[in-house]
Structure formats: C-alpha cells, structure tokens
Scaffold this motif. Structure first.
Motif, PDB file in Angstrom:
ATOM      1  N   VAL A 214       0.859  -1.183   0.000  1.00  0.00           N
ATOM      2  CA  VAL A 214       0.000   0.000   0.000  1.00  0.00           C
ATOM      3  C   VAL A 214       0.891   1.226   0.000  1.00  0.00           C
ATOM      4  N   VAL A 215       0.583   2.161  -0.876  1.00  0.00           N
ATOM      5  CA  VAL A 215       1.353   3.393  -0.992  1.00  0.00           C
ATOM      6  C   VAL A 215       0.400   4.572  -0.964  1.00  0.00           C
ATOM      7  N   PRO A 216       0.578   5.599  -0.225  1.00  0.00           N
ATOM      8  CA  PRO A 216       1.573   5.748   0.830  1.00  0.00           C
ATOM      9  C   PRO A 216       1.100   5.075   2.124  1.00  0.00           C
ATOM     10  N   ASN A 217       2.023   4.692   2.944  1.00  0.00           N
ATOM     11  CA  ASN A 217       1.696   4.078   4.233  1.00  0.00           C
ATOM     12  C   ASN A 217       2.711   4.575   5.254  1.00  0.00           C
ATOM     13  N   PRO A 218       2.289   5.396   6.198  1.00  0.00           N
ATOM     14  CA  PRO A 218       0.915   5.787   6.483  1.00  0.00           C
ATOM     15  C   PRO A 218       0.407   6.849   5.502  1.00  0.00           C
ATOM     16  N   TYR A 219      -0.903   6.851   5.314  1.00  0.00           N
ATOM     17  CA  TYR A 219      -1.542   7.860   4.493  1.00  0.00           C
ATOM     18  C   TYR A 219      -1.755   9.095   5.364  1.00  0.00           C
ATOM     19  N   LYS A 220      -1.238  10.229   4.928  1.00  0.00           N
ATOM     20  CA  LYS A 220      -1.405  11.486   5.671  1.00  0.00           C
ATOM     21  C   LYS A 220      -2.350  12.375   4.897  1.00  0.00           C
ATOM     22  N   ALA A 221      -3.423  12.802   5.539  1.00  0.00           N
ATOM     23  CA  ALA A 221      -4.445  13.606   4.869  1.00  0.00           C
ATOM     24  C   ALA A 221      -3.889  14.936   4.366  1.00  0.00           C
ATOM     25  N   SER A 222      -2.862  15.448   5.021  1.00  0.00           N
ATOM     26  CA  SER A 222      -2.291  16.729   4.593  1.00  0.00           C
ATOM     27  C   SER A 222      -1.297  16.571   3.448  1.00  0.00           C
ATOM     28  N   SER A 223      -1.024  15.341   3.049  1.00  0.00           N
ATOM     29  CA  SER A 223      -0.078  15.066   1.973  1.00  0.00           C
ATOM     30  C   SER A 223      -0.684  15.443   0.623  1.00  0.00           C
ATOM     31  N   ALA A 224       0.173  15.734  -0.337  1.00  0.00           N
ATOM     32  CA  ALA A 224      -0.294  16.043  -1.693  1.00  0.00           C
ATOM     33  C   ALA A 224       0.041  14.892  -2.633  1.00  0.00           C
ATOM     34  N   PHE A 225       0.127  13.677  -2.105  1.00  0.00           N
ATOM     35  CA  PHE A 225       0.517  12.516  -2.894  1.00  0.00           C
ATOM     36  C   PHE A 225      -0.527  12.206  -3.960  1.00  0.00           C
ATOM     37  N   ASN A 226      -0.271  12.579  -5.181  1.00  0.00           N
ATOM     38  CA  ASN A 226      -1.075  12.194  -6.348  1.00  0.00           C
ATOM     39  C   ASN A 226      -2.577  12.371  -6.136  1.00  0.00           C
ATOM     40  N   GLU A 227      -2.987  13.487  -5.609  1.00  0.00           N
ATOM     41  CA  GLU A 227      -4.414  13.694  -5.345  1.00  0.00           C
ATOM     42  C   GLU A 227      -4.735  15.170  -5.316  1.00  0.00           C
ATOM     43  N   ASN A 228      -6.020  15.429  -5.225  1.00  0.00           N
ATOM     44  CA  ASN A 228      -6.489  16.782  -5.007  1.00  0.00           C
ATOM     45  C   ASN A 228      -7.478  16.725  -3.846  1.00  0.00           C
ATOM     46  N   PRO A 229      -7.932  17.855  -3.314  1.00  0.00           N
ATOM     47  CA  PRO A 229      -8.798  17.826  -2.124  1.00  0.00           C
ATOM     48  C   PRO A 229     -10.093  17.032  -2.310  1.00  0.00           C
ATOM     49  N   ASN A 230     -10.562  16.870  -3.540  1.00  0.00           N
ATOM     50  CA  ASN A 230     -11.814  16.149  -3.779  1.00  0.00           C
ATOM     51  C   ASN A 230     -11.592  14.688  -4.139  1.00  0.00           C
ATOM     52  N   SER A 231     -10.361  14.251  -4.235  1.00  0.00           N
ATOM     53  CA  SER A 231     -10.066  12.889  -4.656  1.00  0.00           C
ATOM     54  C   SER A 231      -8.904  12.327  -3.849  1.00  0.00           C
ATOM     55  N   ARG A 232      -9.198  11.724  -2.724  1.00  0.00           N
ATOM     56  CA  ARG A 232      -8.173  11.104  -1.892  1.00  0.00           C
ATOM     57  C   ARG A 232      -8.117   9.626  -2.222  1.00  0.00           C
ATOM     58  N   LYS A 233      -6.894   9.056  -2.323  1.00  0.00           N
ATOM     59  CA  LYS A 233      -6.793   7.652  -2.678  1.00  0.00           C
ATOM     60  C   LYS A 233      -5.440   7.080  -2.271  1.00  0.00           C
ATOM     61  N   ILE A 234      -5.431   5.756  -2.113  1.00  0.00           N
ATOM     62  CA  ILE A 234      -4.197   5.027  -1.888  1.00  0.00           C
ATOM     63  C   ILE A 234      -4.073   3.972  -2.983  1.00  0.00           C
ATOM     64  N   ARG A 235      -2.860   3.467  -3.149  1.00  0.00           N
ATOM     65  CA  ARG A 235      -2.600   2.524  -4.230  1.00  0.00           C
ATOM     66  C   ARG A 235      -2.125   1.188  -3.662  1.00  0.00           C
ATOM     67  N   PHE A 236      -2.722   0.124  -4.148  1.00  0.00           N
ATOM     68  CA  PHE A 236      -2.265  -1.230  -3.853  1.00  0.00           C
ATOM     69  C   PHE A 236      -1.368  -1.646  -5.016  1.00  0.00           C
ATOM     70  N   THR A 237      -0.166  -2.108  -4.719  1.00  0.00           N
ATOM     71  CA  THR A 237       0.807  -2.438  -5.763  1.00  0.00           C
ATOM     72  C   THR A 237       1.120  -3.930  -5.798  1.00  0.00           C
ATOM     73  N   HIS A 238       1.731  -4.367  -6.879  1.00  0.00           N
ATOM     74  CA  HIS A 238       2.175  -5.759  -7.064  1.00  0.00           C
ATOM     75  C   HIS A 238       1.030  -6.756  -6.911  1.00  0.00           C
ATOM     76  N   LEU A 239      -0.106  -6.435  -7.501  1.00  0.00           N
ATOM     77  CA  LEU A 239      -1.284  -7.302  -7.405  1.00  0.00           C
ATOM     78  C   LEU A 239      -1.272  -8.360  -8.497  1.00  0.00           C
ATOM     79  N   PRO A 240      -1.920  -9.510  -8.231  1.00  0.00           N
ATOM     80  CA  PRO A 240      -2.086 -10.492  -9.302  1.00  0.00           C
ATOM     81  C   PRO A 240      -3.049  -9.957 -10.363  1.00  0.00           C
ATOM     82  N   THR A 241      -3.129 -10.630 -11.496  1.00  0.00           N
ATOM     83  CA  THR A 241      -3.967 -10.183 -12.612  1.00  0.00           C
ATOM     84  C   THR A 241      -5.415  -9.969 -12.207  1.00  0.00           C
TER      85      THR A 241
END
Length: 93
Positions: free
Chosen positions: A1-28
């Motif tokens: 999971v990226v980012p971990n921990p998820y910080k609400a004040s972070s600007a990681f690939n998002e905007n104020p109306n779209s908060r999200k985290i990414r799951f990586t290395h998943l099977p098909t």
C-alpha cells in the motif's frame, strides 16, 4: 500500500476532492477487502487488469463515507491462492 501511512495533509497524487491510496504488485485478477482493526468491513473491490498490477482505492466506505483516521487491515484474495495476502495500513489526519 502506498503511501503508508496515508497522511491527509499530503499532496501525494491527489487533489482535495479525490483522496486515494494505491495497492501495488497485485495479481492479474483479485478481490481486495478492507477492514477496521476491530474487524468491521469497510469496503471490497475487484482488481482485473492483465497488464497493470496496481489498484486505487478512494478511501470511502461501502456507504460512500470518507474513512476516519486509524489502523486498517486488507485482505487480497485470488482464485489460485486459498489464504490470500493480509496487510495493514494507517490513516493519519
């Protein structure tokens, strides 16, 4: 999971109306289920992508409410793996 921990004040690939985290290395093809640390079911979604091992989650519950801060568990399950993968991530406000 990226980012971990998820910080609400972070600007990681998002905007104020779209908060999200990414799951990586998943099977098909797999199902991702998310729970609170007390075992309450928060959300479940499918990942079906032949050439992309990433899935994004919008930090919303089954009732379309934004999740609160805390520790969360996830379970990734596909048809070939009986036990699946279990992990955790934190949300910090």
């Amino acid at each position: 999971v990226v980012p971990n921990p998820y910080k609400a004040s972070s600007a990681f690939n998002e905007n104020p109306n779209s908060r999200k985290i990414r799951f990586t290395h998943l099977p098909t093809s797999c199902q991702i289920s998310i729970y609170t640390i007390t075992g309450e079911h928060v959300s479940t979604f499918q990942h079906d992508a032949k050439f992309d091992g990433n899935a994004w989650w919008d930090l919303r519950t089954l009732n379309n409410q934004e999740i609160g801060p805390g520790l969360y568990l996830y379970h990734i399950n596909n048809e070939n793996d009986i036990q699946g993968i279990v992990g955790k991530f934190a949300v910090v406000r």
